[in-house]
Structure formats: structure tokens, C-alpha cells
Design an enzyme around this catalytic site. Sequence first.
Site, PDB file in Angstrom:
ATOM      1  N   SER A 225      60.048  38.305  55.108  1.00 23.09           N
ATOM      2  CA  SER A 225      60.346  38.460  53.679  1.00 23.09           C
ATOM      3  C   SER A 225      61.575  37.703  53.196  1.00 23.09           C
ATOM      4  O   SER A 225      61.865  37.718  52.001  1.00 23.09           O
ATOM      5  CB  SER A 225      60.500  39.948  53.330  1.00 23.09           C
ATOM      6  OG  SER A 225      59.228  40.554  53.236  1.00 23.09           O
ATOM      7  N   LYS A 228      61.240  35.374  50.240  1.00 27.57           N
ATOM      8  CA  LYS A 228      61.394  35.747  48.835  1.00 27.57           C
ATOM      9  C   LYS A 228      62.622  35.126  48.184  1.00 27.57           C
ATOM     10  O   LYS A 228      62.773  35.202  46.959  1.00 27.57           O
ATOM     11  CB  LYS A 228      61.396  37.275  48.726  1.00 27.57           C
ATOM     12  CG  LYS A 228      60.003  37.850  48.997  1.00 27.57           C
ATOM     13  CD  LYS A 228      59.993  39.329  49.298  1.00 27.57           C
ATOM     14  CE  LYS A 228      58.555  39.767  49.590  1.00 27.57           C
ATOM     15  NZ  LYS A 228      58.468  40.991  50.366  1.00 27.57           N
ATOM     16  N   SER A 282      61.644  44.536  48.313  1.00 33.47           N
ATOM     17  CA  SER A 282      60.866  43.550  49.068  1.00 33.47           C
ATOM     18  C   SER A 282      59.375  43.685  48.777  1.00 33.47           C
ATOM     19  O   SER A 282      58.524  43.608  49.669  1.00 33.47           O
ATOM     20  CB  SER A 282      61.110  43.697  50.577  1.00 33.47           C
ATOM     21  OG  SER A 282      60.717  42.537  51.273  1.00 33.47           O
TER      22      SER A 282
END
Length: 447
Positions: A225, A228, A282
Site C-alpha cells: 500500500s 498509494k 489505506s
Amino acid sequence: MKRFVSLLLAVALLFACASAQTLQTGAKGDEVENLQNRLYYLGFLSITPDGDYGPKTVEAVADFQAFFNGQGYALRTDGVADDDTQALLFDDAVADAVYPLQEGDKNGYVRRAQRRLIDLGFLAGAADGSYGQNTSDAVRAFQQMLIANGADDISATGEADAATLNYLYSELLGFRVDTPKFYNENNPLALSAGNLYAEAAALIDADTGELLFAKNADEQMYPASTTKVMTLLLGLEFDDLDQTVTVPASAGNIPGDSSRMPVAVGERLPFRDLLYGLMIRSGNDAANAIATLTAGSVNDFVERMNEKAQELGLEGTHYVNPHGYHDEDHYTTAADMAALTRYALQNESFREVFTTHSYSLAATNVRAARTLTSSYKIFDESSEYYYADAVGGKTGFTSAAGYCFVCSAERDGVSLIAVVFKSGATGTNRWTDAARLFEYGFAVRGV
């Protein structure tokens, strides 16, 4: 008198038998978390203790029961933690004893040994509880280190016998081991690659871009993640961040085990809220929504992600999705992630989101008002992992990527960015790695 004494003994026995509450699926609270902590310590639990007796806890208890039934005990085998199971679990003389291990073994004690080997830098990858070739090679390397340092009761067989395990769980004083455990916090400039749990790491000066410390910084890694960071950067290109938008269908098209903001398809909220849900929670659902609303489709947004990576010279980076869910063709490097974050932090809107740890959302057409709060221990003043100079960051985790983290820190006019990929066996290792990198960087800069 004898009758009275007998009565007292019977009462005592009754209380002893009732001292441990039977725990099973659905139970929650401190007693469950204490049980989980013990199971995690011994190696049988693979997830972070959370006080919720779910499937992973059932599996851990059942594995513990099966192991000790194989040692001649008579425990139930259904994953229910009854009195007998808990009594044995918390019996240090039995549960915390040394059990020799060899290739082919599958149990919690293997996972426990693997975690220690990972912490010491002898084993790469995840602690899966299965004693395969990689674990055997790691044990052999550990044994060779012991022999080289004068241990005369060890043979480099790759089998974890009692002598090897006793060394493994000791403080290893007197051994020349360059590992995370032997980091000298009083001398941050002595930081070495071996003092980090991470398999790959990079530390840069956020102002100049100078690479201050590297460990496999150009090696391709799965970013999970931390992807991102790029998604947020491109999401900020949306025309009006305060515009109320409708969450598109793509937000619901994510894997079932994804992290979520959450938002619902058809929910109406300011576009800005999606950006905070992307970073603080997230949310993979938020990532897909941002992608579609910004570029028209997830695929078009991913194409833009790769174009941006090329524009920035991130030659070791390739994206397949906007959220970082595992794909073999979705990768980056620690150096690339550091460079991307440095570029992104020059955008004030990016910096605002990246450094926000709590954000309030107004009520929408489908849910009440709520507050999103970061759970990062490095920003939590009550945590032992708190680092006062840390400003903002983004974590990531998949079984393939391991524990990842990109973080910024500031002290006396010096700004740093640290990236760690595949950082050890537990989620807290990434906080430790980041703090060590920052301390090194600030020492290099003389602050």
C-alpha cells in the site's frame, strides 16, 4: 477438623479448576488478548494479537494442542482453549522449553525460530512455520557463525538441535553478529545494513535528494500500500477537491481481503474525503474510486501512474493497480519510492494529507459522521515506538511484500525521507528501522 481441612481443599481445587475461563470462537477482550500474546510469543499465532477469538486464533490453539498431543499430552484438538490447554500453554517449564527442529517439521516452534532468524538477519522472507530448505540454510548459516566465533558444541548441520536453539534464543554476547538486535543506539553513525530488519531500505535528504543510506536500494520490491503515495499524488489533479462526488462501481471491485476506507458504491461525499480515506485507512476502495473519478477508469489511471513514474525517472517502478494489492508485475525500489515521496512532498496539498493522522468526515447519504484515525505507532506518543521527529508516512503489507513503510521526519531544519521494504517478521520492525535510519541521517547532518 479433618473434615474442615478436606472442605478447604475441595474449595481450593474448585477455584483452581475455574481459574481459567474456557475461550473459544466469538470471545473478545483482555483474556483473549493474553492468550493470543502467549501463542504469538511461542510461535503458534501468525497474526498480531487483537483480543478477538477468530479463525486464526482457533487455528493457533489447535496447532498448539496437536503439537503437545504428539508429545504425549491428552488435550482436546478443536481449537477451544479449555483449562487443560491454558494450563499447559502458560507453563514455562513445558511450553517455553526447547524442542529440537528439523527439515519437514511444521509447527509454532518452527515459526518462533524463523522469527528469531529473521530478526538476526539469517533468514529472508516470512515466518510460515514450515521448516524447509530456506530455514535449513538459515540455521546452517547461524551455526557457522557460532563455530567461527568459537562455539565448540555446535555442528553446521542445518538442524536446530537443543544446543543451537539455546544459542538462538540467547543474548549472543561475545559473538560478532551484525544484526538488528546489536544496533548501538548510542552511536547512530555506526548503523550498518545488518542493523535493519528491512531487506531493502533508503534514506534521503528531502531537500537535496542526496542518498544518505542504502540497503539493496535499487532492488525490485513489492510496495504493497505504499503504492498509494503515487495514487494520492495523481488524485490531487482532480479539478475540485471539495466537489461532492458519487462513489463509482469500481470502489466495490476490490479483493475480499482488502483494507477499506470504507465507502459504498453510490455514496456521495467530497472528493477530498477519499484522499484522506486512502492514506489514513489505506482504503483500496478509495483508491479505485479516486482512480475512476480522476482518469475515467482504473486502467487509464494506472497508465497515468506508469507515465508519471517514467517522467520522474523511476526506472525500477511499474504499477498494475492504484492500491498495491499484490501482483508480480507491480513493483518498485526503495530508492524510487524515496525519490517519488520527495517529489510529492513539494506539493502542499499532498503534504497536508500525508502528515494528517486524524480526519473528520461529515455524514453522507449512507452513513453517519465519523473520524478516521491513524494507528501508526511511530506517531503515537503513548507507544514505545513513538518517534517525535516523524511527520507523515504510509505503510503497506501483503504476505509477499512484508511490512513496508515510507516516512518523513524533520529536526532543526533538516528534512529526511526513509523507506523500508520487507521489514522483519512483525509490524513494529518498520517503526524501529525508520527511527534508526532517521537517527543516522540527523547525525550525518549534525543535528
